[in-house]
Design an enzyme around this catalytic site. Structure first.
Site, PDB file in Angstrom:
ATOM      1  N   GLY A  83       0.855  -1.260   0.157  1.00 14.35           N
ATOM      2  CA  GLY A  83      -0.027   0.020   0.042  1.00 14.35           C
ATOM      3  C   GLY A  83       0.940   1.157  -0.002  1.00 14.35           C
ATOM      4  O   GLY A  83       1.972   1.228   0.457  1.00 14.35           O
ATOM      5  N   HIS A  95      -4.493   1.154   7.774  1.00 16.53           N
ATOM      6  CA  HIS A  95      -3.142   1.712   7.834  1.00 16.53           C
ATOM      7  C   HIS A  95      -3.054   2.930   6.765  1.00 16.53           C
ATOM      8  O   HIS A  95      -2.503   3.759   7.112  1.00 16.53           O
ATOM      9  CB  HIS A  95      -2.072   0.301   7.385  1.00 16.53           C
ATOM     10  CG  HIS A  95      -0.610   1.008   7.228  1.00 16.53           C
ATOM     11  ND1 HIS A  95       0.155   0.613   8.064  1.00 16.53           N
ATOM     12  CD2 HIS A  95      -0.036   1.965   6.458  1.00 16.53           C
ATOM     13  CE1 HIS A  95       1.438   1.233   7.819  1.00 16.53           C
ATOM     14  NE2 HIS A  95       1.139   1.890   6.797  1.00 16.53           N
ATOM     15  N   GLU A  96      -3.435   2.777   5.661  1.00 13.75           N
ATOM     16  CA  GLU A  96      -3.245   3.789   4.726  1.00 13.75           C
ATOM     17  C   GLU A  96      -4.168   4.783   4.836  1.00 13.75           C
ATOM     18  O   GLU A  96      -3.912   6.169   4.433  1.00 13.75           O
ATOM     19  CB  GLU A  96      -3.795   3.031   2.998  1.00 13.75           C
ATOM     20  CG  GLU A  96      -2.560   2.141   2.520  1.00 13.75           C
ATOM     21  CD  GLU A  96      -1.321   2.317   2.702  1.00 13.75           C
ATOM     22  OE1 GLU A  96      -1.044   3.535   2.515  1.00 13.75           O
ATOM     23  OE2 GLU A  96      -0.732   1.540   2.983  1.00 13.75           O
ATOM     24  N   CYS A 139       5.762  -0.012   6.972  1.00 15.65           N
ATOM     25  CA  CYS A 139       5.335   1.050   6.491  1.00 15.65           C
ATOM     26  C   CYS A 139       6.767   1.333   5.612  1.00 15.65           C
ATOM     27  O   CYS A 139       7.815   1.438   5.995  1.00 15.65           O
ATOM     28  CB  CYS A 139       5.171   1.928   7.345  1.00 15.65           C
ATOM     29  SG  CYS A 139       4.520   3.527   6.539  1.00 15.65           S
ATOM     30  N   LEU A 140       6.431   1.778   4.257  1.00 12.95           N
ATOM     31  CA  LEU A 140       7.615   2.344   3.379  1.00 12.95           C
ATOM     32  C   LEU A 140       8.181   3.471   4.063  1.00 12.95           C
ATOM     33  O   LEU A 140       9.345   3.797   3.564  1.00 12.95           O
ATOM     34  CB  LEU A 140       7.075   2.526   1.937  1.00 12.95           C
ATOM     35  CG  LEU A 140       6.468   0.999   1.378  1.00 12.95           C
ATOM     36  CD1 LEU A 140       5.891   1.349   0.016  1.00 12.95           C
ATOM     37  CD2 LEU A 140       7.675  -0.077   1.200  1.00 12.95           C
ATOM     38  N   GLN A 174       2.748  10.004   1.630  1.00  9.84           N
ATOM     39  CA  GLN A 174       4.024   9.272   1.425  1.00  9.84           C
ATOM     40  C   GLN A 174       4.975   9.545   0.346  1.00  9.84           C
ATOM     41  O   GLN A 174       6.092   9.479   0.404  1.00  9.84           O
ATOM     42  CB  GLN A 174       3.928   7.843   1.527  1.00  9.84           C
ATOM     43  CG  GLN A 174       3.230   7.186   2.824  1.00  9.84           C
ATOM     44  CD  GLN A 174       3.218   5.827   2.569  1.00  9.84           C
ATOM     45  OE1 GLN A 174       2.166   5.052   2.315  1.00  9.84           O
ATOM     46  NE2 GLN A 174       4.074   5.075   3.410  1.00  9.84           N
ATOM     47  N   HIS A 233      -2.626   7.533   6.867  1.00  5.59           N
ATOM     48  CA  HIS A 233      -1.837   8.341   6.425  1.00  5.59           C
ATOM     49  C   HIS A 233      -2.334   9.584   5.918  1.00  5.59           C
ATOM     50  O   HIS A 233      -1.624  10.645   5.962  1.00  5.59           O
ATOM     51  CB  HIS A 233      -0.883   7.802   5.221  1.00  5.59           C
ATOM     52  CG  HIS A 233       0.225   6.653   5.395  1.00  5.59           C
ATOM     53  ND1 HIS A 233       1.316   7.088   5.959  1.00  5.59           N
ATOM     54  CD2 HIS A 233       0.295   5.254   5.305  1.00  5.59           C
ATOM     55  CE1 HIS A 233       2.077   5.979   6.520  1.00  5.59           C
ATOM     56  NE2 HIS A 233       1.593   5.168   5.881  1.00  5.59           N
TER      57      HIS A 233
HETATM   58 NI    NI Z   1       2.468   3.233   5.538  1.00  6.07          NI
END
Ligand code: NI
Length: 182
Positions: free
Chosen positions: A47, A144-145, A102-103, A52, A148
């Site tokens: 995701g 999660h997304e 998480c990226l 991000q 953000h």
């Molecule tokens: Ni993330």
């Protein structure tokens, strides 16, 4: 198409409240989403939310890989998906913990309590409404997304920071968490 630079924890863009997308069907949104899919796939992520990649708008992309699903009927594998101006509503009181990465928090992982079942709605690139009721990994990813978009990173949702650490160290001890940040 382009691979975008991913903001890491500590960058102010990850702490901002993202703004609604005025026109989900606009060509510049389609270009952004194409680049986000390419960036997510390049990073082997599951995701990626617009903040991000330094764009504070309310949209994210995700996929639900067959290797991560729970087997529940409302947690099917799903290919690359975009959700614009999403809204998420829990469908019951129950929470379950998921190992998340998480990226924007590379190399780390933590156990995060999330709503077990949620309904989400939002818009696709064609401007049409998307509505789904999901559980399992699918429910975890969208929560999660969506966080953000409200300036929240998963460590802020954790209730037991003993279950937060570097991937290599965690894999020695507790049930080895899977790969694929979001
Ligand atoms: Ni993330």
């Amino acid at each position: 198409m382009a691979i975008l630079k991913i903001a890491r924890m500590g960058h102010p863009v990850l702490l901002t409240q993202a703004a609604p997308v005025a026109d989900p069907a606009a060509p510049d949104i389609a270009r952004l989403v194409a680049d986000m899919f390419e960036t997510m796939d390049d990073a082997s992520g599951t995701g990626l939310a617009a903040p991000q990649v330094h764009v504070p708008l309310r949209l994210f992309v995700f996929r639900v890989s067959a290797a991560r699903v729970t087997g529940a009927p409302d947690d099917p594998p799903q290919g690359n998906t975009v959700l614009i101006n999403p809204e998420i509503t829990p469908l019951d009181e129950e929470k379950v913990s998921w190992w998340e990465g998480c990226l924007s928090v590379p190399g780390m992982r933590g156990a995060v309590p999330r709503w077990r079942r949620v309904r989400y709605r939002g818009f696709g690139l064609d401007g049409k409404e998307i509505v789904a009721e999901v559980s399992g990994f699918h429910a975890d990813v969208v929560q999660h997304e969506n966080d953000h978009l409200d300036g929240l990173l998963y460590p802020m949702r954790m209730t037991d920071l003993r279950l937060f650490g570097f991937n290599e160290e965690l894999s020695r001890a507790v049930a080895a968490p899977g790969k694929g940040g979001a």
